[in-house]
Design an enzyme around this catalytic site. Structure first.
Site, PDB file in Angstrom:
ATOM      1  N   ASP A  14       0.851  -1.200   0.000  1.00 45.56           N
ATOM      2  CA  ASP A  14       0.000   0.000   0.000  1.00 45.56           C
ATOM      3  C   ASP A  14       0.886   1.250   0.000  1.00 45.56           C
ATOM      4  O   ASP A  14       0.842   2.062   0.916  1.00 45.56           O
ATOM      5  CB  ASP A  14      -0.922  -0.008   1.224  1.00 45.56           C
ATOM      6  CG  ASP A  14      -0.149  -0.093   2.540  1.00 45.56           C
ATOM      7  OD1 ASP A  14      -0.749   0.247   3.587  1.00 45.56           O
ATOM      8  OD2 ASP A  14       1.053  -0.447   2.531  1.00 45.56           O
ATOM      9  N   ASP A  19       6.839   1.049   1.960  1.00 51.70           N
ATOM     10  CA  ASP A  19       6.621   0.054   0.896  1.00 51.70           C
ATOM     11  C   ASP A  19       7.542   0.386  -0.281  1.00 51.70           C
ATOM     12  O   ASP A  19       8.190  -0.485  -0.856  1.00 51.70           O
ATOM     13  CB  ASP A  19       5.184   0.113   0.385  1.00 51.70           C
ATOM     14  CG  ASP A  19       4.133  -0.086   1.460  1.00 51.70           C
ATOM     15  OD1 ASP A  19       3.899   0.866   2.227  1.00 51.70           O
ATOM     16  OD2 ASP A  19       3.567  -1.183   1.542  1.00 51.70           O
ATOM     17  N   ASN A  43      -2.463   2.486   3.529  1.00 50.56           N
ATOM     18  CA  ASN A  43      -1.903   3.822   3.834  1.00 50.56           C
ATOM     19  C   ASN A  43      -2.749   4.933   3.217  1.00 50.56           C
ATOM     20  O   ASN A  43      -2.866   6.014   3.774  1.00 50.56           O
ATOM     21  CB  ASN A  43      -0.480   3.932   3.289  1.00 50.56           C
ATOM     22  CG  ASN A  43       0.514   3.202   4.169  1.00 50.56           C
ATOM     23  OD1 ASN A  43       0.368   3.195   5.387  1.00 50.56           O
ATOM     24  ND2 ASN A  43       1.495   2.560   3.549  1.00 50.56           N
ATOM     25  N   THR A 127       3.349  -6.029   2.325  1.00 53.01           N
ATOM     26  CA  THR A 127       3.750  -4.906   3.189  1.00 53.01           C
ATOM     27  C   THR A 127       2.575  -3.957   3.472  1.00 53.01           C
ATOM     28  O   THR A 127       2.780  -2.803   3.863  1.00 53.01           O
ATOM     29  CB  THR A 127       4.902  -4.113   2.544  1.00 53.01           C
ATOM     30  OG1 THR A 127       4.491  -3.673   1.235  1.00 53.01           O
ATOM     31  CG2 THR A 127       6.153  -4.963   2.433  1.00 53.01           C
ATOM     32  N   PHE A 168      -0.826  -1.343  12.459  1.00 61.29           N
ATOM     33  CA  PHE A 168      -1.725  -0.837  11.419  1.00 61.29           C
ATOM     34  C   PHE A 168      -2.141  -1.907  10.400  1.00 61.29           C
ATOM     35  O   PHE A 168      -3.336  -2.088  10.139  1.00 61.29           O
ATOM     36  CB  PHE A 168      -1.038   0.343  10.702  1.00 61.29           C
ATOM     37  CG  PHE A 168      -1.843   0.943   9.590  1.00 61.29           C
ATOM     38  CD1 PHE A 168      -1.582   0.617   8.270  1.00 61.29           C
ATOM     39  CD2 PHE A 168      -2.883   1.822   9.861  1.00 61.29           C
ATOM     40  CE1 PHE A 168      -2.328   1.169   7.232  1.00 61.29           C
ATOM     41  CE2 PHE A 168      -3.637   2.388   8.842  1.00 61.29           C
ATOM     42  CZ  PHE A 168      -3.366   2.060   7.526  1.00 61.29           C
ATOM     43  N   ASN A 169      -1.178  -2.597   9.782  1.00 64.50           N
ATOM     44  CA  ASN A 169      -1.523  -3.520   8.697  1.00 64.50           C
ATOM     45  C   ASN A 169      -2.484  -4.607   9.159  1.00 64.50           C
ATOM     46  O   ASN A 169      -3.394  -5.000   8.429  1.00 64.50           O
ATOM     47  CB  ASN A 169      -0.254  -4.178   8.120  1.00 64.50           C
ATOM     48  CG  ASN A 169       0.539  -3.232   7.244  1.00 64.50           C
ATOM     49  OD1 ASN A 169      -0.002  -2.239   6.754  1.00 64.50           O
ATOM     50  ND2 ASN A 169       1.810  -3.518   7.066  1.00 64.50           N
ATOM     51  N   HIS A 241       9.784   0.129   8.503  1.00 65.57           N
ATOM     52  CA  HIS A 241       8.988  -1.097   8.661  1.00 65.57           C
ATOM     53  C   HIS A 241       9.106  -2.070   7.468  1.00 65.57           C
ATOM     54  O   HIS A 241       9.655  -3.153   7.595  1.00 65.57           O
ATOM     55  CB  HIS A 241       7.514  -0.724   8.837  1.00 65.57           C
ATOM     56  CG  HIS A 241       7.242   0.206   9.989  1.00 65.57           C
ATOM     57  ND1 HIS A 241       7.404  -0.138  11.316  1.00 65.57           N
ATOM     58  CD2 HIS A 241       6.816   1.492   9.995  1.00 65.57           C
ATOM     59  CE1 HIS A 241       7.080   0.881  12.080  1.00 65.57           C
ATOM     60  NE2 HIS A 241       6.714   1.883  11.312  1.00 65.57           N
ATOM     61  N   ASP A 242       8.566  -1.689   6.319  1.00 61.08           N
ATOM     62  CA  ASP A 242       8.393  -2.643   5.219  1.00 61.08           C
ATOM     63  C   ASP A 242       9.681  -3.248   4.667  1.00 61.08           C
ATOM     64  O   ASP A 242       9.705  -4.444   4.339  1.00 61.08           O
ATOM     65  CB  ASP A 242       7.592  -1.979   4.081  1.00 61.08           C
ATOM     66  CG  ASP A 242       6.163  -1.691   4.517  1.00 61.08           C
ATOM     67  OD1 ASP A 242       5.530  -0.795   3.943  1.00 61.08           O
ATOM     68  OD2 ASP A 242       5.679  -2.366   5.453  1.00 61.08           O
TER      69      ASP A 242
HETATM   70  O1  RIB Z   1       2.655  -0.295  10.774  1.00 60.04           O
HETATM   71  C1  RIB Z   1       3.507  -0.066   9.685  1.00 60.04           C
HETATM   72  C2  RIB Z   1       2.884  -0.500   8.411  1.00 60.04           C
HETATM   73  O2  RIB Z   1       1.724   0.280   8.154  1.00 60.04           O
HETATM   74  C3  RIB Z   1       3.778  -0.286   7.183  1.00 60.04           C
HETATM   75  O3  RIB Z   1       3.492  -1.272   6.233  1.00 60.04           O
HETATM   76  C4  RIB Z   1       3.358   1.060   6.664  1.00 60.04           C
HETATM   77  O4  RIB Z   1       3.558   1.185   5.250  1.00 60.04           O
HETATM   78  C5  RIB Z   1       1.886   1.034   6.955  1.00 60.04           C
HETATM   79  O5  RIB Z   1       1.255   0.338   5.900  1.00 60.04           O
HETATM   80 CA    CA Z   2       2.939  -0.650   3.958  1.00 55.84          CA
END
Ligand code: RIB
Ligand code: CA
Length: 316
Positions: A14, A19, A43, A127, A168-169, A241-242
């Site tokens: 996203d 990403d 996102n 991701t 979040f994801n 993160h990703d």
């Molecule tokens: O929590 C981090 C994740 O949430 C990452 O993948 C960032 O791109 C958002 O999508």
């Molecule tokens: Ca992401």
């Protein structure tokens, strides 16, 4: 990982600044043959992340048609994250316009096509929210045997980042995550436990910026924007993160990876979307996930810088 031959990979995400940087890494490394890029709402809205994905593909000269996936989670309402990624979902540097049409196939149709046609098993790097991956597994269970591993950025064994408990994801689509974690497929989860330690500092943004190639410049400017909100949360560096979902596949030696049974909480006023790892071994369930929980940060950043160097002389 066998470095003698490229492994087919599907990038599902996203974009999203992190990403995008994960895909810069995927393109730069020798291990992967990128067979598909698929997008999922997270996102930002599906339209925005799909446009972003097509521009990233143009920047990185990934000559494939992006396939758009789910506009909304399986059951939940969509949550987006403009506070982190801006109104476009990829605010900051100018990017080239897409140079390929969008695929006529949906993300699930594209993923299924790649899995069916591939002679080797395929890696899926997810991701974003797991809506597309879950939809693939639900609609094509017969193709599960063609999946080598699903490498996920998501979850948190000790904390969340969107709620105190949920990352979040996973929170955007807990039912999708539950489907993936109950699929029986090999999973690798780069959770907040590692990604909040994968910090890139502003002086390292400048090292990348000074590599003086157009992709490195864009990466540095993605960091500049992404760090604005992350810094306001108290982090001393950009929590990358990703890219951990890519780097932990190609360089597992710089990570701490533990085998745990992980499940996903679907109910609970405060706990929906939590990934719960049985690190005490109390549930009697066999581990279903390689949990990436730590890293050598300096080596991680050096590998990121080395990847950006691959774009020396790149014309955009
Ligand atoms: O929590 C981090 C994740 O949430 C990452 O993948 C960032 O791109 C958002 O999508
Ligand atoms: Ca992401």
């Amino acid at each position: 990982m066998d470095t003698n031959k490229k492994i087919p990979v599907i990038l599902d995400g996203d974009p999203g600044h992190d990403d995008a940087i994960a895909w810069v890494l995927a393109k730069a490394c020798n291990e992967f043959d990128i067979k598909a890029i698929t997008t999922v709402a997270g996102n930002q809205t599906l339209d925005k992340v799909t446009y972003n994905a097509r521009r990233i593909a143009a920047l990185l000269k990934i000559d494939i048609e992006v396939a758009r996936g789910r506009k909304v989670p399986l059951l939940s309402d969509l949550i987006i994250a403009p506070n982190f990624h801006g109104e476009s979902g990829l605010d900051g540097p100018e990017l080239p316009e897409p140079n390929h049409e969008e695929s006529e196939l949906s993300a699930v149709e594209m993923m299924a096509k790649v899995l069916k046609e591939s002679k080797e098993k395929v890696i899926i790097v997810a991701t974003g929210p797991l809506s597309n991956v879950a939809a693939l597994l639900l609609s094509h269970p017969e193709l599960k045997e063609k999946i080598e591993i699903i490498s996920i950025m998501g979850g948190g064994l000790r904390n969340g980042n969107w709620t105190p408990a949920a990352e979040f994801n996973i929170l955007v689509d807990p039912e999708a995550a539950y489907t993936v974690f109950h699929s029986g497929l090999p999973l690798q989860m780069s959770s907040l436990d590692v990604t909040e330690k994968a910090l890139v500092y502003p002086e390292e943004f400048d090292i990348i910026r000074n590599l003086n190639n157009p992709v490195a410049k864009v990466v540095a400017e993605w960091f500049d924007f992404f760090f604005i909100h992350v810094k306001s949360l108290g982090h001393k560096g950009a929590t990358l993160h990703d890219p951990c979902a890519i780097m932990s596949l190609i360089h597992p030696e710089i990570f701490t990876i533990k085998d745990y049974y992980v499940d996903v909480e679907l109910s609970g006023n405060y706990t929906r979307g939590t990934t719960v790892a049985d690190y005490l071994g109390r549930t009697g369930n066999k581990p279903n996930c390689k949990c990436v929980v730590g890293l050598n940060r300096d080596k991680f950043v050096q590998l990121l810088i080395d990847a950006c160097k691959q774009y020396e002389g790149w014309k955009i």
